[in-house]
Scaffold this motif. Structure first.
Motif, short mmCIF file in Angstrom:
data_model
loop_
_atom_site.label_atom_id
_atom_site.label_comp_id
_atom_site.label_asym_id
_atom_site.label_seq_id
_atom_site.Cartn_x
_atom_site.Cartn_y
_atom_site.Cartn_z
N ALA A 128 -25.83 -7.72 -26.69
CA ALA A 128 -25.69 -6.41 -26.04
C ALA A 128 -24.25 -6.19 -25.59
N ALA A 129 -23.64 -7.22 -25.00
CA ALA A 129 -22.26 -7.11 -24.53
C ALA A 129 -21.29 -6.85 -25.69
N ASN A 130 -21.52 -7.53 -26.81
CA ASN A 130 -20.64 -7.33 -27.98
C ASN A 130 -20.81 -5.94 -28.59
N THR A 131 -22.05 -5.43 -28.56
CA THR A 131 -22.32 -4.08 -29.05
C THR A 131 -21.61 -3.05 -28.18
N LEU A 132 -21.70 -3.25 -26.86
CA LEU A 132 -21.02 -2.35 -25.93
C LEU A 132 -19.50 -2.43 -26.11
N LEU A 133 -18.99 -3.63 -26.33
CA LEU A 133 -17.56 -3.84 -26.47
C LEU A 133 -16.97 -2.98 -27.58
N LYS A 134 -17.67 -2.92 -28.69
CA LYS A 134 -17.20 -2.10 -29.83
C LYS A 134 -17.11 -0.63 -29.43
N PHE A 135 -18.10 -0.17 -28.66
CA PHE A 135 -18.12 1.23 -28.24
C PHE A 135 -17.03 1.50 -27.19
N LEU A 136 -16.77 0.51 -26.32
CA LEU A 136 -15.70 0.66 -25.32
C LEU A 136 -14.34 0.76 -26.01
N GLU A 137 -14.19 0.04 -27.11
CA GLU A 137 -12.92 0.06 -27.84
C GLU A 137 -12.71 1.37 -28.58
N GLU A 138 -13.80 1.94 -29.09
CA GLU A 138 -13.67 3.17 -29.90
C GLU A 138 -14.74 4.19 -29.50
N PRO A 139 -14.68 4.72 -28.27
CA PRO A 139 -15.68 5.72 -27.86
C PRO A 139 -15.49 7.01 -28.65
N GLU A 140 -16.62 7.68 -28.91
CA GLU A 140 -16.55 8.96 -29.64
C GLU A 140 -16.67 10.10 -28.65
N GLY A 141 -15.69 11.00 -28.66
CA GLY A 141 -15.73 12.16 -27.78
C GLY A 141 -15.27 11.82 -26.37
N VAL A 142 -15.56 12.74 -25.45
CA VAL A 142 -15.15 12.56 -24.04
C VAL A 142 -16.28 11.81 -23.33
N VAL A 143 -16.07 10.52 -23.16
CA VAL A 143 -17.12 9.64 -22.63
C VAL A 143 -16.57 8.80 -21.48
N THR A 144 -17.36 8.64 -20.43
CA THR A 144 -17.00 7.74 -19.33
C THR A 144 -18.14 6.76 -19.10
N ALA A 145 -17.80 5.48 -19.09
CA ALA A 145 -18.78 4.43 -18.80
C ALA A 145 -18.59 3.94 -17.37
N ILE A 146 -19.70 3.71 -16.68
CA ILE A 146 -19.65 3.10 -15.35
C ILE A 146 -20.57 1.88 -15.38
N LEU A 147 -19.98 0.70 -15.34
CA LEU A 147 -20.73 -0.55 -15.31
C LEU A 147 -20.82 -1.00 -13.85
N MET A 148 -21.98 -1.48 -13.44
CA MET A 148 -22.15 -1.94 -12.06
C MET A 148 -22.56 -3.40 -12.07
N THR A 149 -21.98 -4.17 -11.18
CA THR A 149 -22.32 -5.60 -11.12
C THR A 149 -22.13 -6.16 -9.72
N ASP A 150 -22.91 -7.18 -9.39
CA ASP A 150 -22.65 -7.94 -8.16
C ASP A 150 -22.17 -9.34 -8.52
N SER A 151 -21.82 -9.51 -9.81
CA SER A 151 -21.34 -10.81 -10.29
C SER A 151 -20.23 -10.58 -11.32
N TYR A 152 -19.07 -10.19 -10.82
CA TYR A 152 -17.95 -9.80 -11.70
C TYR A 152 -17.59 -10.91 -12.68
N GLN A 153 -17.63 -12.17 -12.21
CA GLN A 153 -17.21 -13.29 -13.05
C GLN A 153 -18.17 -13.51 -14.23
N SER A 154 -19.37 -12.91 -14.15
CA SER A 154 -20.34 -13.06 -15.24
C SER A 154 -20.13 -12.03 -16.36
N ILE A 155 -19.23 -11.08 -16.15
CA ILE A 155 -18.92 -10.08 -17.17
C ILE A 155 -17.90 -10.66 -18.15
N LEU A 156 -18.12 -10.46 -19.44
CA LEU A 156 -17.19 -10.96 -20.45
C LEU A 156 -15.76 -10.51 -20.14
N PRO A 157 -14.79 -11.41 -20.20
CA PRO A 157 -13.39 -11.03 -19.94
C PRO A 157 -12.91 -9.89 -20.83
#
Length: 335
Positions: A128-157
């Motif tokens: 799931a993280a790798n799928t999201l990563l591709k979209f974060l790199e090349e979003p289509e159109g005017v898009v804003t992502a908001i990711l929420m976490t209480d464990s920042y260190q667990s998010i892929l660098p």
């Protein structure tokens, strides 16, 4: 309830709100944000506030009007340009990400910005993280992502580096304890539950739950049992711990309580004035602090943290606890 959450957000996360408003005012709106803060710090309220601001029809002074058609639909959870993803069971799965990206790229949205909010983003599995990563790199159109976490260190660098990090301050524990005591909860239990969560509603729920009170008592008995013979401690795990802490989530909660007990002991040893998790154990913990070295306490806390990690690899939970107590008692014999 929505207005009450907004009032708390403005009061407790003033710096976050000001940053979001400033971002809107300057027009420098990023394509991805990472809201980082403990449970109950208002991350979702802030995400919805920002979404309203970005889609509001009549914003004033860089805040949403709250009355236009767009604001009202966001408040009711019915705006077509906003998608919220939450874990499906234990994880956010690749299929959820693929469906999100498909929905984001197809037609049928209203004009304007599209916003997707990912709750507990640290629960994304690798696919799931790798799928999201591709979209974060090349979003289509005017898009804003908001990711929420209480464990920042667990998010892929690689995901961290593509998001603007917005840290959330923890709410004042002292204020929460006072609020709980006003509601009739003992100061002892209030001190324990406010270590477990920064969410007032969740703290009230835990404090009134018989099972949590039983868990708390059992964790304290384990701290005492660790001072006895190895075979007695193993018997305690089999007879008292395992029947109570059956599920993964319950075991994780028990390990957190055990970790906080040792944190209290360290605080007494160091002479710190912080509010303990277990104020009713002051004399016992002070006694522990006198006979335990810093290196032993540090090794114990590290052992508990390692057990928490292994817990999520589907290891047998009774075996996990037996290995943990053996490791902790080994250190005690050396001291």
């Amino acid at each position: 309830m929505g207005e009450e959450k907004d009032v708390r957000l403005f009061k407790e996360q003033k710096a976050v709100v000001e940053r979001l408003c400033s971002t809107y005012r300057t027009g420098r709106i990023g394509h991805a944000y990472l809201f980082d803060g403990g449970n109950g710090t208002g991350k979702e309220a802030a995400a919805l506030f920002f979404a309203k601001l970005l889609l509001c029809e009549n914003p004033g002074n860089s805040v949403p009007c709250e009355t236009c058609h767009s604001c009202r639909r966001i408040a009711s959870g019915n705006h077509p340009n906003i998608t919220i993803i939450r874990p499906d069971g234990q994880a956010i799965k690749k299929e959820q990400m693929s469906n999100l990206i498909f929905a984001m790229t197809k037609k049928g949205y209203e004009s304007g910005r599209k916003i997707y909010i990912i709750a507990q983003a640290d629960k994304m599995n690798v696919a799931a993280a790798n799928t999201l990563l591709k979209f974060l790199e090349e979003p289509e159109g005017v898009v804003t992502a908001i990711l929420m976490t209480d464990s920042y260190q667990s998010i892929l660098p690689t995901i961290q580096s593509r998001c603007q990090r917005i840290p959330f301050l923890p709410p004042s524990r002292k204020v929460m304890i006072e609020e709980l005591v006003r509601m009739g909860i003992t100061s002892t239990m209030a001190a324990t539950v406010t270590t477990m969560t920064a969410n007032l509603d969740e703290a009230i729920h835990l404090a009134s739950e018989d099972q949590f009170a039983h868990m708390r008592k059992t964790v304290l008995k384990l701290v005492e049992a660790l001072d006895s013979q190895v075979h007695e401690t193993l018997l305690f795990i089999q007879s008292e711990w395992s029947p109570l802490f059956k599920e993964k989530e319950e075991t994780d909660r028990g390990l957190n309580l055990l970790l906080y007990a040792y944190r209290d002991i360290v605080a007494y040893k160091a002479g710190l004035q912080s509010t303990p998790t277990f104020p009713d154990q002051q004399e016992f913990f002070k006694g522990c602090a006198m006979k335990m070295t810093y290196s032993y306490l540090s090794a114990n806390m590290e052992a508990i943290l390692q057990a928490k990690k292994r817990l999520h690899s589907n290891m047998n939970r009774t075996l996990l606890m037996e290995q943990l107590v053996l490791s902790m008692q080994e250190g005690l014999l050396v001291v």
